[in-house]
Design an enzyme around this catalytic site. Structure first.
Site, mmCIF file in Angstrom:
data_model
loop_
_atom_site.group_PDB
_atom_site.id
_atom_site.type_symbol
_atom_site.label_atom_id
_atom_site.label_comp_id
_atom_site.label_asym_id
_atom_site.label_seq_id
_atom_site.Cartn_x
_atom_site.Cartn_y
_atom_site.Cartn_z
ATOM 1 N N HIS A 201 -34.537 2.343 14.326
ATOM 2 C CA HIS A 201 -33.425 1.554 13.745
ATOM 3 C C HIS A 201 -32.278 1.181 14.607
ATOM 4 O O HIS A 201 -31.626 2.050 15.477
ATOM 5 C CB HIS A 201 -32.610 2.289 12.592
ATOM 6 C CG HIS A 201 -32.991 2.652 11.339
ATOM 7 N ND1 HIS A 201 -34.315 3.502 11.241
ATOM 8 C CD2 HIS A 201 -32.775 2.269 9.991
ATOM 9 C CE1 HIS A 201 -34.528 3.737 9.848
ATOM 10 N NE2 HIS A 201 -33.723 2.812 9.319
ATOM 11 N N GLU A 204 -28.367 -2.724 13.808
ATOM 12 C CA GLU A 204 -28.074 -3.118 12.351
ATOM 13 C C GLU A 204 -26.463 -2.956 12.143
ATOM 14 O O GLU A 204 -25.871 -3.589 11.765
ATOM 15 C CB GLU A 204 -28.645 -1.971 11.438
ATOM 16 C CG GLU A 204 -28.204 -1.761 9.944
ATOM 17 C CD GLU A 204 -28.978 -0.806 9.114
ATOM 18 O OE1 GLU A 204 -29.256 0.437 10.046
ATOM 19 O OE2 GLU A 204 -29.087 -0.801 8.181
HETATM 20 ZN ZN LIG Z 1 -34.079 2.043 7.288
#
Ligand SMILES: [Zn+2]
Length: 361
Positions: A201, A204
């Site tokens: 990830h 973001e």
């Molecule tokens: Zn996620």
């Protein structure tokens, strides 16, 4: 014109889907009753709305708070098995043909289960789902960013130990800001040394530094989100005027980016659909695919994400096929498995859909 009915029939590939973000609200209520867990709402519809309101606060750390509720009922073998099984059934309803589902085993130890039993229970539910539906899957194990590096190493070892039983990769999730992935370098090195797979990830809640670290320090093979790669580009209208070396690297090396439109709006990674960088990435040749992230928390499905993309970015059926092929090419399933699904399922089903809608195409 791509209609909702056509989207429903599309053979779909889901690469970014959290087990603890996609439960049925009815199941949470039932499990809470069985287990004596207190919930903020006991009516499934109200509970879903409560979780969705909590998630939609334009902040990743606030978004993640809703997960305390779902995780609280995911502490027994039976609950994990059931939730994984229902997850496959729910994906099948949308005509998903291959899914990579992820979760963090470390969050499910509150009743004393060990990590192996946790992963085995989830795999057993997924496998029951596959037997019933034919839907193929891979499981991704997540470590948590805010935890100690020794724990992420344990999760990495666990992922490799289960590589022949359905686990396909290792991920790091949780709040991005203040928790750089390089803290967990040992875990990533362990995975790389064993020729295994990494998705991270990144981009973001934090900018391009996080994406760069994920790729160049941690060795990620895919990036979850990458929304803020936009900060590495100079944009003029709907065109990319200039890109930095990181963007070129990502496009040149065909690094897959798992884009989750609704979730990005809810966490504040993007302000709204119209200003989301997804169409820029897609139309400029980046390898992007559409994913849901958390079907319950973001009140979405893969069909809904495709509808949003069609409505806001004017995508055609060919575009949706390209996105689906991007996803399948980027899956952590072995190459022969990917080719089989592409040529036996995805391409023939899209060809049939095109004939249905335009016999002269
Ligand atoms: Zn996620």
């Amino acid at each position: 014109m791509v209609t909702r009915e056509m989207i429903k029939k599309i053979p779909k590939v889901e690469l970014h889907d959290h087990l603890d973000g996609g439960l049925r609200p009815e199941t949470i209520v039932e499990l809470a009753q069985e287990q004596g867990v207190e919930l903020p709402e006991t009516d499934p519809k109200k509970l879903a709305r409560w979780l969705q309101r909590g998630a939609n606060r334009k902040s990743l750390s606030l978004y993640l708070e809703s997960f305390a509720v779902t995780v609280s009922v995911m502490q027994t073998k039976q609950a994990l098995e059931r939730i994984a099984y229902e997850h496959i059934l729910d994906l099948k309803k949308e005509n998903v043909v291959y899914a990579e589902i992820r979760f963090a085993p470390i969050l499910h130890q509150k009743s004393g289960l060990n990590l192996e039993a946790i992963v085995e229970s989830v795999l057993s539910g997924l496998s029951r789902g596959r037997k019933e539906t034919g839907l193929e899957y891979g499981l991704i194990l997540c470590a948590m960013r805010d935890q100690d590096y020794s724990i992420s190493l344990e999760v990495a070892e666990l992922a490799v130990a289960f590589r022949d039983r359905g686990v396909v990769a290792f991920d790091i999730a949780g709040d991005e800001n203040g928790h750089p992935p390089k803290k967990h370098l040992e875990a990533f090195q362990y995975i790389r040394n064993r020729n295994f797979n990494i998705t991270i990830h990144a981009g973001e809640a934090f900018g391009i530094e996080s994406i760069w670290q994920a790729l160049q320090i941690c060795g990620a093979h895919r990036i979850g989100h990458a929304t803020r790669l936009l900060e590495d580009m100079t944009i003029s209208g709907t065109f990319i005027e200039k890109m930095g070396s990181l963007s070129h690297f990502i496009r040149d090396k065909r690094i897959p980016m798992e884009v989750c439109l609704s979730s990005n709006i809810h966490t504040g990674a993007a302000e709204n659909f119209d200003s989301h960088p997804f169409p820029l990435y897609f139309k400029n040749g980046f390898r992007v695919c559409l994913c849901t992230d958390n079907r319950l928390m973001s009140n979405t499905t893969l069909s809904k994400e495709m509808e949003i993309a069609v409505e806001h970015y004017n995508l055609s059926l060919r575009d949706l096929e390209k996105l689906t092929l991007n996803a399948m090419k980027s899956a952590f399933l072995h190459y022969d498995g990917r080719i089989r699904i592409i040529y036996d399922v995805i391409k023939p089903e899209f060809a049939r859909l095109r004939r249905e809608t335009n016999p002269f195409d």
